[in-house]
Design a protein around this motif. Structure first.
Motif, PDB file in Angstrom:
ATOM      1  N   LEU A 103      -4.080  -6.470 -10.854  1.00 23.57           N
ATOM      2  CA  LEU A 103      -3.283  -5.511 -10.091  1.00 23.57           C
ATOM      3  C   LEU A 103      -4.011  -4.184  -9.922  1.00 23.57           C
ATOM      4  O   LEU A 103      -3.911  -3.539  -8.871  1.00 23.57           O
ATOM      5  N   LEU A 104      -4.744  -3.767 -10.952  1.00 27.40           N
ATOM      6  CA  LEU A 104      -5.430  -2.476 -10.899  1.00 27.40           C
ATOM      7  C   LEU A 104      -6.621  -2.478  -9.953  1.00 27.40           C
ATOM      8  O   LEU A 104      -7.186  -1.413  -9.666  1.00 27.40           O
ATOM      9  N   ALA A 105      -7.016  -3.653  -9.476  1.00 27.54           N
ATOM     10  CA  ALA A 105      -8.105  -3.715  -8.502  1.00 27.54           C
ATOM     11  C   ALA A 105      -7.665  -3.202  -7.127  1.00 27.54           C
ATOM     12  O   ALA A 105      -8.502  -2.899  -6.275  1.00 27.54           O
ATOM     13  N   ALA A 106      -6.354  -3.088  -6.915  1.00 25.06           N
ATOM     14  CA  ALA A 106      -5.845  -2.607  -5.622  1.00 25.06           C
ATOM     15  C   ALA A 106      -6.081  -1.103  -5.485  1.00 25.06           C
ATOM     16  O   ALA A 106      -5.960  -0.350  -6.461  1.00 25.06           O
ATOM     17  N   PRO A 107      -6.402  -0.621  -4.288  1.00 25.98           N
ATOM     18  CA  PRO A 107      -6.587   0.818  -4.083  1.00 25.98           C
ATOM     19  C   PRO A 107      -5.322   1.597  -4.446  1.00 25.98           C
ATOM     20  O   PRO A 107      -4.209   1.202  -4.092  1.00 25.98           O
ATOM     21  N   GLY A 108      -5.495   2.689  -5.157  1.00 29.94           N
ATOM     22  CA  GLY A 108      -4.371   3.551  -5.507  1.00 29.94           C
ATOM     23  C   GLY A 108      -3.544   3.065  -6.671  1.00 29.94           C
ATOM     24  O   GLY A 108      -2.498   3.652  -6.965  1.00 29.94           O
ATOM     25  N   ALA A 109      -3.967   2.010  -7.369  1.00 31.45           N
ATOM     26  CA  ALA A 109      -3.221   1.514  -8.528  1.00 31.45           C
ATOM     27  C   ALA A 109      -3.505   2.386  -9.736  1.00 31.45           C
ATOM     28  O   ALA A 109      -4.648   2.791  -9.970  1.00 31.45           O
TER      29      ALA A 109
END
Length: 274
Positions: free
Chosen positions: A20-26
């Motif tokens: 999930l943290l690979a998404a931009p702005g996470a």
């Protein structure tokens, strides 16, 4: 100010959290003591909050050989009270006790305090003096970096601080702090650990970030750790090392850092001889 829109996820595992943290702005949500006020004031931005507060492997303190492993989700209150930490890393326990107020300590986490590089906090300086390492998990696996490196660069995007690994030293360590009255952040804080190779000394608040003062350590190697000797060692440091602000001068902060270090060294020396 009203919170901006963001998505929320509660992963079931660390691997899912990293995905999930690979998404931009996470952003990671743990204690939320810095992140949530920042989002409310607009000082911080997030498209997705990844809530890791329930991940049990990231919580608790255990001893493995001569090292303490402190989970990043361990609260400051738990850290301050833990018997393993109080016995093996008293500078960390004291730094946790000095942090904020009881409400902050009951919610704030070890990981959040270490990762807050935008302002001076209490744990990084104690971790540096202790020779601790931060354990980071990311897409490429797990890696460990010195606490001083973490204080300089913070946690990279897409990674999670999972634990702090601290050499257990017994009582020859201490922490001293003068707090800013308005914020309770350190105006200046000093942490020390006396080792067979000499003292390890770190300062925050008075400096641009939490720093190990190797020049001061070298001047004090072999002792004595009297106030006179410690202040002389600090006077030999370049004045530009100390950053004026909040109504204080660099000269004052350099002197205050020396006074707090002398107090911490005296306490650590007393404990080591007890």
């Amino acid at each position: 100010m009203i919170l901006a829109d963001f998505d929320y996820a509660r992963p079931a595992s660390l691997d899912e959290a990293l995905t999930l943290l690979a998404a931009p702005g996470a952003r990671v949500l743990a204690g939320g003591q810095s992140l949530l006020p920042g989002l409310r004031t607009g000082a911080d931005r997030a498209r997705l909050l990844v809530d890791v507060r329930h991940l049990a492997p990231l919580r608790g303190v255990e001893r493995a050989g001569g090292e303490l492993r402190i989970g990043a989700l361990t609260t400051l209150a738990e850290l301050a009270a833990d018997p393993l930490v109080r016995a093996g890393a008293p500078e960390l326990a004291a730094a946790a006790r000095a942090n904020g107020d009881p409400q902050v300590r009951n919610l704030g986490t070890v990981g959040g305090n270490l990762a807050a590089t935008e302002r001076p906090t209490d744990l990084p300086v104690a971790a540096i003096a202790a020779g601790a390492r931060a354990e980071l998990a990311g897409p490429g696996g797990t890696r460990r970096v010195p606490a001083e490196e973490l204080a300089a660069s913070g946690v990279p995007a897409g990674e999670v601080l999972t634990a702090l690994l601290v050499p257990a030293a017994g009582g020859a360590a201490a922490f001293e702090k003068t707090a800013d009255r308005a914020t309770r952040y350190p105006l200046c804080a000093a942490a020390v650990r006396i080792t067979p190779d000499g003292p390890r000394i770190a300062v925050t608040g008075a400096t641009p970030r939490a720093l190990r003062l190797r020049g001061v350590e070298e001047r004090l190697r072999g002792g004595p750790y009297t106030t006179t000797e410690v202040l002389a060692a600090f006077r030999a440091e370049p004045r530009e090392l100390f950053v004026p602000g909040r109504g204080t001068s660099a000269e004052y902060l350099g002197h205050l850092a020396g006074v707090l270090t002398a107090r911490a060294l005296a306490r650590a020396a007393d404990h080591s001889s007890a």
